[in-house]
Design an enzyme around this catalytic site. Structure first.
Site, PDB file in Angstrom:
ATOM      1  N   GLU A  56       0.893 -24.906   0.311  1.00  0.00           N
ATOM      2  CA  GLU A  56      -0.320 -24.891  -0.496  1.00  0.00           C
ATOM      3  C   GLU A  56       0.099 -24.854  -1.955  1.00  0.00           C
ATOM      4  OE1 GLU A  56      -4.521 -22.481  -0.844  1.00  0.00           O
ATOM      5  OE2 GLU A  56      -2.677 -21.297  -0.669  1.00  0.00           O
ATOM      6  N   ARG A  58      -0.878 -24.112  -5.408  1.00  0.00           N
ATOM      7  CA  ARG A  58      -1.899 -23.433  -6.202  1.00  0.00           C
ATOM      8  C   ARG A  58      -1.781 -23.923  -7.644  1.00  0.00           C
ATOM      9  NH1 ARG A  58      -4.425 -18.733  -4.567  1.00  0.00           N
ATOM     10  NH2 ARG A  58      -5.399 -18.971  -6.608  1.00  0.00           N
ATOM     11  N   ARG A  87      -8.033 -23.086  -7.536  1.00  0.00           N
ATOM     12  CA  ARG A  87      -8.954 -21.983  -7.288  1.00  0.00           C
ATOM     13  C   ARG A  87      -9.551 -21.445  -8.590  1.00  0.00           C
ATOM     14  NH1 ARG A  87     -10.080 -21.987  -2.702  1.00  0.00           N
ATOM     15  NH2 ARG A  87      -8.262 -21.075  -1.650  1.00  0.00           N
ATOM     16  N   GLN A 241       0.527 -10.916   2.509  1.00  0.00           N
ATOM     17  CA  GLN A 241       1.228 -12.061   3.091  1.00  0.00           C
ATOM     18  C   GLN A 241       2.666 -11.693   3.429  1.00  0.00           C
ATOM     19  OE1 GLN A 241       0.784 -15.130   0.143  1.00  0.00           O
ATOM     20  NE2 GLN A 241      -1.208 -15.798   0.906  1.00  0.00           N
ATOM     21  N   THR A 318       3.977   6.928  15.981  1.00  0.00           N
ATOM     22  CA  THR A 318       4.733   7.717  15.022  1.00  0.00           C
ATOM     23  C   THR A 318       3.785   8.565  14.181  1.00  0.00           C
ATOM     24  OG1 THR A 318       6.507   7.618  13.360  1.00  0.00           O
ATOM     25  CG2 THR A 318       4.804   5.916  13.239  1.00  0.00           C
ATOM     26  N   LYS A 322       1.241  11.514  16.983  1.00  0.00           N
ATOM     27  CA  LYS A 322       1.878  11.860  18.254  1.00  0.00           C
ATOM     28  C   LYS A 322       1.098  12.914  19.040  1.00  0.00           C
ATOM     29  CE  LYS A 322       6.507  10.429  16.916  1.00  0.00           C
ATOM     30  NZ  LYS A 322       7.936  10.732  16.863  1.00  0.00           N
ATOM     31  N   ASP A 359      11.107  10.459  22.673  1.00  0.00           N
ATOM     32  CA  ASP A 359      11.769  11.103  21.525  1.00  0.00           C
ATOM     33  C   ASP A 359      12.696  12.223  21.964  1.00  0.00           C
ATOM     34  OD1 ASP A 359      10.740   9.638  19.404  1.00  0.00           O
ATOM     35  OD2 ASP A 359       8.997  10.948  19.134  1.00  0.00           O
ATOM     36  N   ARG A 419       1.333  27.217  12.377  1.00  0.00           N
ATOM     37  CA  ARG A 419       1.703  26.150  13.308  1.00  0.00           C
ATOM     38  C   ARG A 419       3.075  26.421  13.913  1.00  0.00           C
ATOM     39  NH1 ARG A 419       0.634  19.992  12.177  1.00  0.00           N
ATOM     40  NH2 ARG A 419       0.965  20.109  14.430  1.00  0.00           N
ATOM     41  N   ALA A 479      15.717  13.297  11.558  1.00  0.00           N
ATOM     42  CA  ALA A 479      14.959  12.254  12.256  1.00  0.00           C
ATOM     43  C   ALA A 479      14.635  11.079  11.348  1.00  0.00           C
ATOM     44  CB  ALA A 479      13.675  12.844  12.826  1.00  0.00           C
ATOM     45  N   TYR A 481      15.278   7.906   9.190  1.00  0.00           N
ATOM     46  CA  TYR A 481      16.358   6.905   9.194  1.00  0.00           C
ATOM     47  C   TYR A 481      16.183   5.846   8.116  1.00  0.00           C
ATOM     48  CZ  TYR A 481      13.046   4.058  11.927  1.00  0.00           C
ATOM     49  OH  TYR A 481      11.939   3.364  12.349  1.00  0.00           O
TER      50      TYR A 481
END
Length: 536
Positions: A56, A58, A87, A241, A318, A322, A359, A419, A479, A481
């Protein structure tokens, strides 16, 4: 049923629509936004080398664009079919000049036998009517387009829009919306599938933004006429995109068809995931017709209810879903239930979602290998060891459960102490606050396992624990990476500890997921070779 009128399409799930592949395959189009004709001609060649079928142009991006001088050069010098797009700013483009001059340039492109031109719906009816004499002697195909930069309407509204576009006499219709939610793409898939199945109208249907990325990646499955891929990051003509390289190599859009099964990773954020770069080549290695995508999700239950078609076969889960996944599944495998977290969801043949946790074994086995590397030679590397787990979320639960099951004494440190207490009580562990962790050194030879996202890109200078507090640990696992070596691991190594990267957990849990997805043995050597190449 007429899905483009009445209430049918809006209430129909994707699973209720038959899918048919495009007659000649979905083309890969590179949007070119160069500021000069010379650079645009150069980019056409680069696009061809990268695997594009069409480009395309432009031309509204070209500085001081002169249609009668520049269009002949662009069209005659092309090495791929071209879409000429001029455009205007009222449709999201850069052109701000006289409308009559813009329309005249598009008319000239027809005279010059451009392969395609793009005309906005707002002016399409009058423009197409004015070109009737030229079109009889020209092979140019007219794309009538409409862009919604704010939202994705309902399937019914999109259906009515498609009818308007078709009524202009368009050869091809193109509607582009904006995703505010990952489920927005479902509206577009429904209409796209219907236009191919019933209307037989070549259609380009895409959703802008990261939450709409899947619309671009699954375009061949639902019969899209083309999808867009940029030459490189930073060369986008619209938000979200992907690159041509990712479309061709990572997502294998050339091989995709209506029978391709869809898998992917559900998370927020999810753009950092290496999953697509691992699972897609692994599918290819065993000849499995499937694709693995990133799903940027806001609400897990809503996502699962919308993407419930049989072809959506399963998902990795993830942060932060979870624990939510535990509630959203119809059934949960016993170890995942005991852990209290699901990282893999499989859609069974009867339509039910079943939750698993890969996991736990992945992380614990990786840590055990780290303990062996530090000098342990017995058969139970974690037995009697003091293991400090940072974090009380899904990954933290898996680590705490697994370490306790292997005989370790477990301590949970979390920012939210309540927690930490809840998790500690559930696995028979001790809870401490994250602040206390800085001075927590009851003995030497301890194991530290970070299950949080602290230190993950882009916040690579963050760490969950000061370097001075690492002296009592013989093995440190992270954990995270991305990056491969986090600040935590770098400082742990400097403090004399054996470090275990999250990439090792990643490969092991991915192997488990792959086998759940496919029901076949994972190509472990291929997957490990891919992971090795991910490392810097």
């Amino acid at each position: 049923m007429d899905y483009l009128s009445g209430g049918g399409l809006a209430t129909t799930r994707i699973s209720d629509l038959a899918m048919s592949p495009p007659q000649n395959g979905t083309m890969l189009c590179a949007p070119l936004v160069a500021e000069s004709v010379e650079e645009m001609l150069h980019q056409i060649k680069a696009a061809k080398a990268s695997g594009a079928d069409v480009v395309e142009l432009r031309v509204d991006y070209i500085n001081s664009f002169q249609p009668r001088v520049d269009l002949p050069r662009l069209i005659e010098g092309r090495v791929l079919p071209v879409i000429i797009t001029y455009r205007p700013n009222w449709e999201g483009g850069l052109y701000e000049g006289d409308e009559a001059a813009r329309v005249a340039a598009l008319s000239l492109a027809i005279e010059l036998q451009a392969d395609f031109i793009d005309v906005e719906l707002q002016v399409a009816e009058d423009f197409i009517a004015s070109q009737s004499s030229k079109r009889s002697s020209s092979s140019t195909r007219i794309i009538v387009s409409n862009h919604n930069y704010h939202t994705t309407p309902s399937s019914e509204e999109i259906g009515r829009l498609v009818a308007r576009m078709q009524a202009t006499g368009a050869d091809i219709i193109k509607f582009v919306t904006t995703a505010n939610n990952v489920v927005d793409s479902a509206n577009v898939f429904r209409v796209l599938a219907h236009t191919q199945l019933s209307l037989k109208v070549p259609t380009i249907a895409l959703v802008m933004g990261q939450k709409g990325l899947i619309s671009r990646l699954l375009s061949p499955k639902f019969g899209g006429f083309l999808t867009f891929g940029t030459l490189s990051s930073g060369k986008e003509s619209a938000p979200g995109q992907p690159t041509l390289t990712d479309l061709v190599r990572t997502y294998r859009l050339r091989e995709m068809d209506c029978d391709t099964r869809v898998y992917g990773i559900i998370g927020n954020p999810v753009g950092h995931s290496k999953g697509p770069y691992l699972h897609n080549p692994a599918f290819e290695a065993i000849g499995y017709n499937a694709v693995y995508l990133p799903f940027l999700v806001d609400n897990l239950a809503e996502f699962l209810s919308v993407y419930s078609a049989p072809d959506f076969g399963g998902f990795s889960v993830t942060i932060p879903f979870k624990e939510d996944a535990l509630k959203c599944c119809d059934e949960v495998e016993s170890s995942a239930k005991a852990i209290g977290a699901v990282n893999t969801i499989i859609r069974r043949a009867d339509g039910k979602f079943v939750g698993y946790n890969t996991d736990c074994e992945a992380a614990i086995s990786a840590i055990e290998d780290g303990v062996r590397e530090s000098g342990y030679h017995g058969s139970q590397p974690l037995s009697g060891k003091l293991c400090v787990v940072i974090g009380a979320g899904g990954a933290g639960k898996a680590l705490a459960f697994g370490a306790k099951h292997r005989g370790a004494r477990v301590v949970i440190a979390n920012r939210n102490f309540e927690r930490a207490k809840v998790l500690a009580e559930s696995v028979g562990a001790e809870a401490i606050s994250l602040e206390t962790l800085s001075s927590f050194q009851p003995e030497n030879g301890m194991i530290l396992a970070n299950s949080t996202s602290v230190g993950m890109q882009p916040n690579v200078q963050d760490t969950p624990i000061p370097k001075a507090a690492l002296k009592g640990y013989s093995v440190v696992f992270d954990a995270v990476y991305t990056p491969l070596e986090t600040r935590l691991l770098r400082e742990a190594k400097e403090s004399g500890a054996v470090v275990v990267s999250g990439l090792e957990m990643f490969i092991r849990q991915a192997i488990g997921q792959f086998e759940l997805f496919t029901g076949q043995p994972a190509p472990k050597s291929v997957m490990r070779e891919i992971v090795a190449k991910m490392a810097p």
